[in-house]
Motif scaffolding. Structure first.
Motif, PDB file in Angstrom:
ATOM      1  N   ARG A 113      11.783   0.844  -5.374  1.00  0.00           N
ATOM      2  CA  ARG A 113      11.422  -0.559  -5.193  1.00  0.00           C
ATOM      3  C   ARG A 113       9.929  -0.757  -4.962  1.00  0.00           C
ATOM      4  O   ARG A 113       9.503  -1.838  -4.589  1.00  0.00           O
ATOM      5  CB  ARG A 113      12.195  -1.143  -4.002  1.00  0.00           C
ATOM      6  CG  ARG A 113      13.703  -1.069  -4.150  1.00  0.00           C
ATOM      7  CD  ARG A 113      14.185  -1.937  -5.293  1.00  0.00           C
ATOM      8  NE  ARG A 113      15.640  -1.935  -5.406  1.00  0.00           N
ATOM      9  CZ  ARG A 113      16.315  -2.585  -6.348  1.00  0.00           C
ATOM     10  NH1 ARG A 113      15.654  -3.284  -7.258  1.00  0.00           N
ATOM     11  NH2 ARG A 113      17.632  -2.539  -6.388  1.00  0.00           N
ATOM     12  N   GLY A 114       9.149   0.264  -5.163  1.00  0.00           N
ATOM     13  CA  GLY A 114       7.717   0.136  -4.983  1.00  0.00           C
ATOM     14  C   GLY A 114       7.240   0.251  -3.561  1.00  0.00           C
ATOM     15  O   GLY A 114       6.077  -0.049  -3.275  1.00  0.00           O
ATOM     16  N   LYS A 115       8.111   0.675  -2.648  1.00  0.00           N
ATOM     17  CA  LYS A 115       7.754   0.755  -1.233  1.00  0.00           C
ATOM     18  C   LYS A 115       7.699   2.196  -0.750  1.00  0.00           C
ATOM     19  O   LYS A 115       8.112   2.517   0.371  1.00  0.00           O
ATOM     20  CB  LYS A 115       8.747  -0.047  -0.403  1.00  0.00           C
ATOM     21  CG  LYS A 115       8.707  -1.541  -0.703  1.00  0.00           C
ATOM     22  CD  LYS A 115       9.633  -2.322   0.208  1.00  0.00           C
ATOM     23  CE  LYS A 115       9.541  -3.823  -0.066  1.00  0.00           C
ATOM     24  NZ  LYS A 115      10.402  -4.608   0.849  1.00  0.00           N
ATOM     25  N   SER A 116       7.203   3.072  -1.597  1.00  0.00           N
ATOM     26  CA  SER A 116       7.040   4.479  -1.250  1.00  0.00           C
ATOM     27  C   SER A 116       5.977   5.066  -2.170  1.00  0.00           C
ATOM     28  O   SER A 116       5.556   4.418  -3.135  1.00  0.00           O
ATOM     29  CB  SER A 116       8.380   5.225  -1.404  1.00  0.00           C
ATOM     30  OG  SER A 116       8.856   5.102  -2.736  1.00  0.00           O
ATOM     31  N   ILE A 122      -0.713   6.681  -1.972  1.00  0.00           N
ATOM     32  CA  ILE A 122      -0.383   7.666  -0.950  1.00  0.00           C
ATOM     33  C   ILE A 122       0.379   7.047   0.211  1.00  0.00           C
ATOM     34  O   ILE A 122       1.361   7.609   0.700  1.00  0.00           O
ATOM     35  CB  ILE A 122      -1.671   8.341  -0.443  1.00  0.00           C
ATOM     36  CG1 ILE A 122      -2.398   9.017  -1.616  1.00  0.00           C
ATOM     37  CG2 ILE A 122      -1.368   9.348   0.655  1.00  0.00           C
ATOM     38  CD1 ILE A 122      -3.761   9.566  -1.249  1.00  0.00           C
ATOM     39  N   ALA A 123      -0.072   5.901   0.665  1.00  0.00           N
ATOM     40  CA  ALA A 123       0.533   5.230   1.818  1.00  0.00           C
ATOM     41  C   ALA A 123       0.567   3.732   1.554  1.00  0.00           C
ATOM     42  O   ALA A 123       0.027   3.249   0.551  1.00  0.00           O
ATOM     43  CB  ALA A 123      -0.261   5.536   3.092  1.00  0.00           C
ATOM     44  N   LEU A 169       3.530  -3.737  -1.351  1.00  0.00           N
ATOM     45  CA  LEU A 169       3.602  -4.758  -2.392  1.00  0.00           C
ATOM     46  C   LEU A 169       2.742  -5.974  -2.050  1.00  0.00           C
ATOM     47  O   LEU A 169       3.038  -7.088  -2.477  1.00  0.00           O
ATOM     48  CB  LEU A 169       5.056  -5.185  -2.609  1.00  0.00           C
ATOM     49  CG  LEU A 169       6.018  -4.078  -3.055  1.00  0.00           C
ATOM     50  CD1 LEU A 169       7.433  -4.613  -3.189  1.00  0.00           C
ATOM     51  CD2 LEU A 169       5.564  -3.457  -4.380  1.00  0.00           C
ATOM     52  N   SER A 170       1.687  -5.768  -1.299  1.00  0.00           N
ATOM     53  CA  SER A 170       0.808  -6.885  -0.944  1.00  0.00           C
ATOM     54  C   SER A 170       0.048  -7.372  -2.177  1.00  0.00           C
ATOM     55  O   SER A 170      -0.093  -6.648  -3.172  1.00  0.00           O
ATOM     56  CB  SER A 170      -0.166  -6.458   0.144  1.00  0.00           C
ATOM     57  OG  SER A 170      -1.023  -5.436  -0.338  1.00  0.00           O
ATOM     58  N   ARG A 171      -0.466  -8.574  -2.073  1.00  0.00           N
ATOM     59  CA  ARG A 171      -1.221  -9.152  -3.180  1.00  0.00           C
ATOM     60  C   ARG A 171      -2.720  -9.145  -2.901  1.00  0.00           C
ATOM     61  O   ARG A 171      -3.453 -10.027  -3.346  1.00  0.00           O
ATOM     62  CB  ARG A 171      -0.733 -10.585  -3.442  1.00  0.00           C
ATOM     63  CG  ARG A 171       0.728 -10.616  -3.863  1.00  0.00           C
ATOM     64  CD  ARG A 171       1.190 -12.009  -4.205  1.00  0.00           C
ATOM     65  NE  ARG A 171       2.564 -12.011  -4.662  1.00  0.00           N
ATOM     66  CZ  ARG A 171       3.204 -13.088  -5.120  1.00  0.00           C
ATOM     67  NH1 ARG A 171       2.576 -14.251  -5.169  1.00  0.00           N
ATOM     68  NH2 ARG A 171       4.456 -13.008  -5.519  1.00  0.00           N
TER      69      ARG A 171
END
Length: 437
Positions: A312-315, A352-353, A390-392
């Motif tokens: 989900r794009g969170k790793s 990386i983070a 996933l910040s903009r």
């Protein structure tokens, strides 16, 4: 920055420039977009789901700390239009927009214009009307069609004096190679038609037709024909989930006495006939010739390729991008006829983070594939900072090293003018902040 060859007493051995002197003019083919440049945009919209009004304020520079006030970079109200959406009433997608509108066709990226930040097919800026309609064809197929017609708002004619506020007489068609050539661009009209056939969320295939023409008597002299630029293009995008996103496209631009065609149509950011002539067709082409372009971009998320929809794009993730555009010129100017242009690149990013990523990009560009001395390479490592996965928002600290051929020419000065004797910067450091919504 660059090293001085023979620094005089009291001079540092390193010269510093801001902005850097590099071959990255936006209207030229060699533009890669790798070195960030200012762009500010605010969108305002008011209305409901049926009718709304939109105004877009934009600028290419911030006045604060600017060395000069460049009016051409303060775009002001760039777009202003009304939207009527009758999709709910007609039970099928149907939308009409009227006003000052920009159109960008051939976005090479999945969510943006692509790594070169340049519409591949063409872009337009007109006052007119756009109509869009969609249809469900069944069996997971859908069709979208858009038609637009519009024109330039002003008619500068031939009496305008070149000044900073008017982009130094961009309206003047210099370099046409004819004594009786038009003295400026005229009122230009644009007619365009686009169609996209889609299959599920997997594949989209599009066709594009644009024609821009002027028949303005104020800019044509005896024996000079009305100007025209036409574009035929086709593109396809494959969004394959864990297989990544692929865009491929091809376009052909034809020009006939194009010097009078204004910048309401742009080909690879070159505005209208004057810049199409100066950048591609050559000064002795009389605005006659053609340009065939082909391009592709492929983006892959390694984590998505391995884990599929569970990612989900969170790793952490490793993202790869490959991209390129080529062009071949046919022109009435022998010095430009048969010229090939090419730019290719690759980018690798390791997230990386949630707050940190590292990236590296390579670009190769040449204004003439037959002359390796006109080519240059750009090596650009950078570090990226975000507030979340996933910040903009994004802060980027980047270093770019330019490796030049002997015949690479930059355009210093105001207005920018090609100067073979000018030494371009080799080392560029940039700190940029981006926020989108």
């Amino acid at each position: 920055m660059l090293k001085r060859d023979n620094p005089a007493p009291g001079q540092a051995s390193t010269a510093l420039h801001s902005p850097p002197l590099i071959p990255q003019d936006r209207t030229r083919f060699e533009y890669t977009g790798v070195v960030p440049s200012p762009w500010i945009q605010l969108n305002f919209s008011y209305g409901n789901s049926t009718i709304s009004a939109t105004a877009i304020i934009a600028a290419q520079a911030a006045t604060d700390a600017a060395g000069i006030f460049d009016a051409t970079k303060q775009l002001g109200i760039a777009d202003a239009f009304l939207t009527v959406n009758l999709s709910q009433a007609l039970h099928t997608p149907f939308m009409v927009r009227v006003g000052a509108l920009s159109g960008r066709f051939g976005a090479m990226g999945q969510f943006d214009a692509g790594r070169y930040a340049t519409p591949f097919i063409a872009s337009t800026s007109t006052l007119g009307v756009n109509t869009s309609v969609g249809a469900d064809l069944g069996h997971d197929f859908s069709l979208a069609v858009e038609h637009g017609i519009g024109s330039s708002l002003a008619r500068p004619g031939s009496s305008i004096l070149p000044e900073g506020w008017n982009d130094f007489g961009f309206t003047g068609a210099q370099g046409t190679g004819s004594a009786d050539a038009p003295k400026g661009v005229g009122t230009t009209f644009v007619n365009r038609l686009h169609g996209v056939l889609g299959y599920k969320d997997l594949l989209q295939v599009g066709g594009h037709y644009l024609t821009a023409w002027t028949q303005d008597e104020t800019v044509t002299s005896v024996g000079v024909q009305d100007g025209k630029i036409g574009v035929l293009g086709a593109d396809a995008r494959l969004t394959a989930g864990r297989g990544g996103h692929l865009y491929v496209g091809v376009a052909h631009t034809s020009a006939s006495h194009a010097a009078t065609v204004s910048g309401v149509i742009q080909i690879l950011n070159a505005r209208g006939g004057p810049e199409l002539i100066s950048e591609y067709l050559g000064p002795k082409s009389h605005g006659n010739g053609g340009l065939t372009t082909y391009g592709a971009q492929y983006d892959l998320s390694v984590a998505r390729a391995v884990y599929g929809d569970t990612f989900r794009g969170k790793s952490p993730d490793l993202r790869l991008s490959l991209f390129g555009i080529g062009a071949h010129i046919k022109s009435d100017d022998p010095s430009a006829d048969g010229t090939g242009k090419l730019k290719v690149g690759a980018e690798l990013t390791y997230a990386i983070a949630s707050w940190f990523a590292v990236s590296s990009r390579f670009d190769h560009a040449t204004a003439n594939t037959s002359d390796s001395k006109q080519a240059f390479n750009i090596y650009s490592p950078r570090v990226l900072f975000h507030t979340d996965w996933l910040s903009r928002d994004e802060f980027a600290l980047q270093y770019s090293y330019f490796q030049y051929g002997d015949n690479v020419v930059v355009r210093p000065g105001y207005p920018p003018t090609p100067d073979p004797s000018a030494t371009p910067d080799k080392h560029v450091v940039s700190l940029s902040g981006t926020y989108w919504w």
